[in-house]
Design a protein around this motif. Structure first.
Motif, PDB file in Angstrom:
ATOM      1  N   ILE A 286       3.235 -38.237  15.550  1.00  0.00           N
ATOM      2  CA  ILE A 286       2.643 -36.951  15.161  1.00  0.00           C
ATOM      3  C   ILE A 286       2.152 -36.197  16.402  1.00  0.00           C
ATOM      4  O   ILE A 286       1.508 -36.773  17.275  1.00  0.00           O
ATOM      5  N   ASP A 287       2.461 -34.896  16.450  1.00  0.00           N
ATOM      6  CA  ASP A 287       2.124 -34.083  17.617  1.00  0.00           C
ATOM      7  C   ASP A 287       0.656 -33.701  17.695  1.00  0.00           C
ATOM      8  O   ASP A 287       0.062 -33.711  18.770  1.00  0.00           O
ATOM      9  N   LYS A 288       0.080 -33.319  16.545  1.00  0.00           N
ATOM     10  CA  LYS A 288      -1.270 -32.740  16.564  1.00  0.00           C
ATOM     11  C   LYS A 288      -2.106 -33.232  15.396  1.00  0.00           C
ATOM     12  O   LYS A 288      -1.588 -33.444  14.296  1.00  0.00           O
ATOM     13  N   PHE A 289      -3.394 -33.351  15.654  1.00  0.00           N
ATOM     14  CA  PHE A 289      -4.385 -33.490  14.597  1.00  0.00           C
ATOM     15  C   PHE A 289      -5.308 -32.276  14.657  1.00  0.00           C
ATOM     16  O   PHE A 289      -5.811 -31.929  15.736  1.00  0.00           O
ATOM     17  N   ILE A 290      -5.513 -31.627  13.521  1.00  0.00           N
ATOM     18  CA  ILE A 290      -6.414 -30.486  13.421  1.00  0.00           C
ATOM     19  C   ILE A 290      -7.636 -30.934  12.629  1.00  0.00           C
ATOM     20  O   ILE A 290      -7.530 -31.274  11.448  1.00  0.00           O
ATOM     21  N   LEU A 291      -8.802 -30.962  13.275  1.00  0.00           N
ATOM     22  CA  LEU A 291     -10.038 -31.396  12.629  1.00  0.00           C
ATOM     23  C   LEU A 291     -10.865 -30.165  12.286  1.00  0.00           C
ATOM     24  O   LEU A 291     -11.323 -29.443  13.188  1.00  0.00           O
ATOM     25  N   ASN A 292     -11.047 -29.903  11.000  1.00  0.00           N
ATOM     26  CA  ASN A 292     -11.821 -28.760  10.545  1.00  0.00           C
ATOM     27  C   ASN A 292     -13.214 -29.218  10.112  1.00  0.00           C
ATOM     28  O   ASN A 292     -13.349 -30.104   9.266  1.00  0.00           O
ATOM     29  N   VAL A 293     -14.236 -28.604  10.712  1.00  0.00           N
ATOM     30  CA  VAL A 293     -15.614 -28.970  10.389  1.00  0.00           C
ATOM     31  C   VAL A 293     -15.996 -28.341   9.057  1.00  0.00           C
ATOM     32  O   VAL A 293     -15.795 -27.147   8.823  1.00  0.00           O
ATOM     33  N   SER A 294     -16.534 -29.162   8.173  1.00  0.00           N
ATOM     34  CA  SER A 294     -16.904 -28.712   6.838  1.00  0.00           C
ATOM     35  C   SER A 294     -18.194 -29.394   6.432  1.00  0.00           C
ATOM     36  O   SER A 294     -18.576 -30.431   6.988  1.00  0.00           O
ATOM     37  N   SER A 295     -18.875 -28.844   5.462  1.00  0.00           N
ATOM     38  CA  SER A 295     -20.040 -29.522   4.908  1.00  0.00           C
ATOM     39  C   SER A 295     -19.591 -30.824   4.253  1.00  0.00           C
ATOM     40  O   SER A 295     -18.599 -30.857   3.511  1.00  0.00           O
ATOM     41  N   SER A 296     -20.311 -31.907   4.535  1.00  0.00           N
ATOM     42  CA  SER A 296     -19.939 -33.212   3.986  1.00  0.00           C
ATOM     43  C   SER A 296     -19.837 -33.190   2.467  1.00  0.00           C
ATOM     44  O   SER A 296     -18.983 -33.854   1.882  1.00  0.00           O
ATOM     45  N   SER A 297     -20.697 -32.387   1.832  1.00  0.00           N
ATOM     46  CA  SER A 297     -20.761 -32.380   0.374  1.00  0.00           C
ATOM     47  C   SER A 297     -19.512 -31.805  -0.284  1.00  0.00           C
ATOM     48  O   SER A 297     -19.239 -32.089  -1.454  1.00  0.00           O
ATOM     49  N   ILE A 298     -18.747 -30.988   0.460  1.00  0.00           N
ATOM     50  CA  ILE A 298     -17.565 -30.371  -0.164  1.00  0.00           C
ATOM     51  C   ILE A 298     -16.250 -30.950   0.364  1.00  0.00           C
ATOM     52  O   ILE A 298     -15.179 -30.464   0.028  1.00  0.00           O
ATOM     53  N   ILE A 299     -16.331 -32.006   1.189  1.00  0.00           N
ATOM     54  CA  ILE A 299     -15.092 -32.631   1.669  1.00  0.00           C
ATOM     55  C   ILE A 299     -14.235 -33.134   0.518  1.00  0.00           C
ATOM     56  O   ILE A 299     -13.009 -32.906   0.513  1.00  0.00           O
ATOM     57  N   PRO A 300     -14.787 -33.799  -0.516  1.00  0.00           N
ATOM     58  CA  PRO A 300     -13.925 -34.218  -1.630  1.00  0.00           C
ATOM     59  C   PRO A 300     -13.233 -33.046  -2.325  1.00  0.00           C
ATOM     60  O   PRO A 300     -12.038 -33.118  -2.618  1.00  0.00           O
ATOM     61  N   ALA A 301     -13.976 -31.958  -2.571  1.00  0.00           N
ATOM     62  CA  ALA A 301     -13.391 -30.803  -3.256  1.00  0.00           C
ATOM     63  C   ALA A 301     -12.283 -30.178  -2.420  1.00  0.00           C
ATOM     64  O   ALA A 301     -11.214 -29.827  -2.941  1.00  0.00           O
ATOM     65  N   LYS A 302     -12.524 -30.021  -1.121  1.00  0.00           N
ATOM     66  CA  LYS A 302     -11.511 -29.419  -0.258  1.00  0.00           C
ATOM     67  C   LYS A 302     -10.307 -30.336  -0.101  1.00  0.00           C
ATOM     68  O   LYS A 302      -9.166 -29.871  -0.030  1.00  0.00           O
ATOM     69  N   SER A 303     -10.536 -31.634  -0.062  1.00  0.00           N
ATOM     70  CA  SER A 303      -9.420 -32.580   0.026  1.00  0.00           C
ATOM     71  C   SER A 303      -8.559 -32.499  -1.221  1.00  0.00           C
ATOM     72  O   SER A 303      -7.320 -32.488  -1.151  1.00  0.00           O
ATOM     73  N   GLY A 304      -9.219 -32.421  -2.380  1.00  0.00           N
ATOM     74  CA  GLY A 304      -8.484 -32.322  -3.638  1.00  0.00           C
ATOM     75  C   GLY A 304      -7.827 -30.985  -3.851  1.00  0.00           C
ATOM     76  O   GLY A 304      -7.007 -30.830  -4.763  1.00  0.00           O
ATOM     77  N   ALA A 305      -8.182 -30.006  -3.014  1.00  0.00           N
ATOM     78  CA  ALA A 305      -7.560 -28.673  -3.110  1.00  0.00           C
ATOM     79  C   ALA A 305      -6.429 -28.525  -2.098  1.00  0.00           C
ATOM     80  O   ALA A 305      -5.924 -27.421  -1.888  1.00  0.00           O
ATOM     81  N   GLY A 306      -6.047 -29.627  -1.472  1.00  0.00           N
ATOM     82  CA  GLY A 306      -4.919 -29.585  -0.549  1.00  0.00           C
ATOM     83  C   GLY A 306      -5.253 -29.159   0.858  1.00  0.00           C
ATOM     84  O   GLY A 306      -4.358 -28.835   1.642  1.00  0.00           O
ATOM     85  N   ASP A 307      -6.558 -29.186   1.231  1.00  0.00           N
ATOM     86  CA  ASP A 307      -6.962 -28.736   2.563  1.00  0.00           C
ATOM     87  C   ASP A 307      -6.953 -29.845   3.610  1.00  0.00           C
ATOM     88  O   ASP A 307      -7.333 -29.614   4.760  1.00  0.00           O
ATOM     89  N   SER A 308      -6.558 -31.048   3.215  1.00  0.00           N
ATOM     90  CA  SER A 308      -6.501 -32.162   4.159  1.00  0.00           C
ATOM     91  C   SER A 308      -5.194 -32.918   3.968  1.00  0.00           C
ATOM     92  O   SER A 308      -4.739 -33.111   2.830  1.00  0.00           O
ATOM     93  N   ASP A 309      -4.603 -33.332   5.089  1.00  0.00           N
ATOM     94  CA  ASP A 309      -3.359 -34.112   5.033  1.00  0.00           C
ATOM     95  C   ASP A 309      -3.615 -35.606   5.170  1.00  0.00           C
ATOM     96  O   ASP A 309      -2.728 -36.413   4.891  1.00  0.00           O
ATOM     97  N   LEU A 310      -4.811 -35.980   5.628  1.00  0.00           N
ATOM     98  CA  LEU A 310      -5.176 -37.384   5.761  1.00  0.00           C
ATOM     99  C   LEU A 310      -6.692 -37.465   5.734  1.00  0.00           C
ATOM    100  O   LEU A 310      -7.359 -36.930   6.607  1.00  0.00           O
ATOM    101  N   GLN A 311      -7.243 -38.126   4.711  1.00  0.00           N
ATOM    102  CA  GLN A 311      -8.689 -38.122   4.543  1.00  0.00           C
ATOM    103  C   GLN A 311      -9.176 -39.443   3.972  1.00  0.00           C
ATOM    104  O   GLN A 311      -8.629 -39.951   2.995  1.00  0.00           O
ATOM    105  N   SER A 312     -10.169 -39.998   4.613  1.00  0.00           N
ATOM    106  CA  SER A 312     -10.852 -41.177   4.058  1.00  0.00           C
ATOM    107  C   SER A 312     -12.357 -40.998   4.213  1.00  0.00           C
ATOM    108  O   SER A 312     -13.093 -41.103   3.233  1.00  0.00           O
ATOM    109  N   VAL A 313     -12.819 -40.694   5.424  1.00  0.00           N
ATOM    110  CA  VAL A 313     -14.238 -40.448   5.642  1.00  0.00           C
ATOM    111  C   VAL A 313     -14.653 -39.195   4.878  1.00  0.00           C
ATOM    112  O   VAL A 313     -13.958 -38.188   4.892  1.00  0.00           O
ATOM    113  N   GLY A 314     -15.769 -39.287   4.184  1.00  0.00           N
ATOM    114  CA  GLY A 314     -16.224 -38.168   3.364  1.00  0.00           C
ATOM    115  C   GLY A 314     -15.853 -38.318   1.910  1.00  0.00           C
ATOM    116  O   GLY A 314     -16.318 -37.547   1.064  1.00  0.00           O
ATOM    117  N   LEU A 315     -15.021 -39.307   1.615  1.00  0.00           N
ATOM    118  CA  LEU A 315     -14.626 -39.580   0.231  1.00  0.00           C
ATOM    119  C   LEU A 315     -15.291 -40.862  -0.242  1.00  0.00           C
ATOM    120  O   LEU A 315     -15.585 -41.756   0.555  1.00  0.00           O
TER     121      LEU A 315
END
Length: 633
Positions: A286-315
């Motif tokens: 993989i060429d790049k990782f893009i880390l977007n800073v977000s409020s911890s409380s909404i990481i699950p919602a944003k992950s479930g909305a397709g805003d993350s391609d790989l997520q474990s921390v915060g879930l």
């Protein structure tokens, strides 16, 4: 670990076809730099003996180059996840938690006293400068042994009987660390999620060191970077675990390209990374990782909305149903891994609490046992974890070769009658009109449990425990406190009890340090003052005044002096027996499940795995540099 160990990074004969095929197999991402000659071809970027990763032999699919992966982080500090998950280590664990050479070409350990490290010839930092023994010397002599830069002294994993190692340069590519006594902690510390650092890019960092830089030039650099002291400047510019300096050369698979503060951090492939696959492709895929800073409380919602391609921390497990449902709407898939903590949730009584009445009570083992026996773990498991966890004391998991069922069962059965009897024994037999017991000083027996307020699972479990404890006459109140203030409040004795996870490493081998079971760190919430005393070599804090806690510290020292596996296993058994019998933390449920979400395009992420900070480095031992993206974005 045996008396004599040797670990080779790769067999040289296997490399002939790999290096021969490397030509013409460049990542497209690097082509502009190759065209303008600012980057040499792959054959000149790789070490003479790169580490060969046979992806197919791992039961996975050799990949192709390209693409970027988005992930969400709760704060800027969480860019450290790239160091943890990238998992490039001098010596590292494999998926079965065996040690092997990684950045090093090989290592040899004799009697766990003498450690000889062989550097890969031609291995380069991300800026193209050579990795040599000088980088080890600079780190040891000019940083770790420099009182201005390392005021706390050497890390405990580098001290044996109060003595530092003898460091030797044997040649440009070979260094040696030696002690008079055994140091079984040394190699596992190099493989840790937050590893012991032994190597720094000397050529780059010398400009910030007063020993090498002209005073006037150093003053200019301090002014430019708004640093009042040269030591603060050097520390900031050399930070590897949390890689905030984009100019700092790295050996990791991806390097940070963004200077904080920022809402988005970009990590790009390290063109000099030392690993190749069986087809001659240089990792990472993989060429790049893009880390977007977000409020911890909404990481699950944003992950479930397709805003993350790989997520474990915060879930967390509570998010699983929502995330699984998101698979219907987005090209996502969610897998469940087993968490490695000794308990997913644990109540940690602060044995250093400032309130003298509560400190005396919490230091009484009968009190701790009573609180544990009063908890209905089966109800918590069913209500919070759908019965998928394992009711247990805070201890190691069956996946560890050291596991014994007696550890899990210690004071973990639901027995409110016995709990009530123990509370009577400690002098809490009197009750108020509301049924709550009365303390010796006349106050009601009210326990305030502090949490970081980051998980609904904590709240759900505590609400159930509130009812359980009320049955035996103990009132429980919940107070939410920010994670960052936990440590200072605990050290100051302001926290009576906290809810956190249990021991980090629930899958240890005898070769791993059992220090998590003893007061050895100032962030252990059940005994932070005692832990501070240990980690500071007695400079701050206080030594344990509870015999059982002092015995645990002595057992850690015994483990560190041991030279054979059977000795270490015996120490582990003694410590696990003592820790669980004394109920120094009140475990609830372990072997719980952790959602790991990824885009459906991602390949080679295992369907099952062990998930935790220590020892698996979250995704680290599963080698994210071998993950790749299939199909079109």
């Amino acid at each position: 670990m045996m008396n004599r160990r040797t670990a080779l990074g790769v067999i040289a004969s296997a490399l002939v076809p790999v290096t021969a095929r490397a030509a013409g197999m460049e990542p497209t991402f690097l082509q502009p730099r190759l065209d303008d000659k600012s980057l040499p071809p792959m054959a000149e970027r790789l070490p003479k003996v790169p580490r060969l990763v046979n992806v197919g032999a791992m039961g996975r699919e050799p990949g192709t180059y390209g693409g970027e992966v988005r992930t969400l982080i709760g704060s800027q500090k969480d860019i450290r996840l790239m160091t943890i998950n990238g998992y490039a280590r001098l010596v590292g664990f494999d998926e079965k938690l065996g040690l092997h050479a990684d950045i090093l070409e090989s290592f040899e350990a004799v009697g766990d006293r003498v450690f000889t490290f062989k550097i890969r010839e031609g291995h380069k930092w991300s800026d193209g400068s050579l990795l040599t023994s000088e980088d080890f010397r600079y780190c040891f002599e000019d940083v770790l042994m420099n009182e201005d830069l390392s005021s706390g002294g050497l890390p405990t994993s580098m001290m044996v009987d109060g003595n530092a190692p003898l460091f030797e340069i044997l040649d440009t590519l070979t260094v040696r660390f030696s002690w008079e006594g055994a140091n079984p902690d040394f190699l596992p510390s190099l493989a840790a999620a937050q590893p012991l650092g032994l190597v720094l890019p000397a050529a780059y960092l010398k400009q910030f060191h007063k020993k090498y830089q002209d005073p006037d030039e150093l003053e200019k650099l301090m002014k430019k970077n708004k640093a009042k002291k040269w030591t603060a400047l050097h520390i900031r510019m050399s930070r590897q675990y949390r890689p905030e300096n984009p100019e700092l050369p790295t050996l990791d698979p991806w390097q940070n390209m963004t200077k904080p503060p920022a809402d988005q951090f970009v990590f790009e492939r390290n063109p000099f990374f030392h690993r190749v696959d069986e087809n001659g492709l240089q990792l990472p895929y993989i060429d790049k990782f893009i880390l977007n800073v977000s409020s911890s409380s909404i990481i699950p919602a944003k992950s479930g909305a397709g805003d993350s391609d790989l997520q474990s921390v915060g879930l967390d497990f509570a998010d699983y149903t929502f995330l699984k449902d998101a698979e219907k709407r987005y090209p996502l898939k969610v897998q469940l891994w087993k968490r490695t903590q000794g308990s997913r949730l644990a109540l940690l009584p602060n044995l250093n609490a400032g309130d003298p009445t509560w400190r005396k009570l919490l230091q009484d083992v009968r009190m701790r046992r009573a609180l544990s026996l009063a908890i209905n773990r089966e109800e918590i498991n069913k209500a919070v974890f759908y019965g998928l966890g394992r009711e247990s004391a805070d201890t190691i998991l069956p996946e560890s070769p050291l596991f014994q069922q007696s550890f899990a069962d210690a004071w973990a059965a639901y027995d409110p009658a016995k709990a009530a009897a123990l509370l009577d024994e400690v002098g809490l037999e009197q009750r108020g009109d509301d049924g709550i017991r009365i303390l010796p000083d006349g106050r009601a027996a009210q326990i305030v449990v502090e949490t970081a307020g980051e998980s609904i699972i904590e709240t759900d479990a505590l609400e159930l425990i509130t009812d359980h404890w009320r049955e035996v006459g103990i009132a429980l109140f919940i107070r939410t406190s920010q994670r960052d203030v936990f440590r200072s409040r605990a050290m100051g004795g302001e926290i009576m009890m906290s809810m956190w996870s249990g021991i980090d490493n629930g899958v240890p081998t005898a070769d791993m340090n059992p220090k998590q079971l003893a007061p050895t760190a100032d962030d252990q919430l059940q005994w932070p003052v005692w832990g501070a005393h240990y980690i500071s070599h007695g400079q701050v804090g206080e030594p344990p005044d509870l015999p059982a806690a002092a015995e645990l510290v002595e057992l850690v020292r015994q483990w560190r002096r041991s030279a054979e596996m059977p000795e270490r296993a015996k120490v582990w058994t003694s410590m696990l027996t003592l820790y669980t019998d004394q109920v120094f933390s009140i475990g609830l449920v372990n072997s719980t499940l952790q959602p790991v979400l990824c885009t459906s395009r991602l390949r080679n992420l295992p369907k099952e795995g062990l998930y935790g900070f220590d020892p698996t480095s979250y995704l680290g031992v599963y080698m994210p540099d071998t993950f790749w993206l299939a199909g079109e974005a």
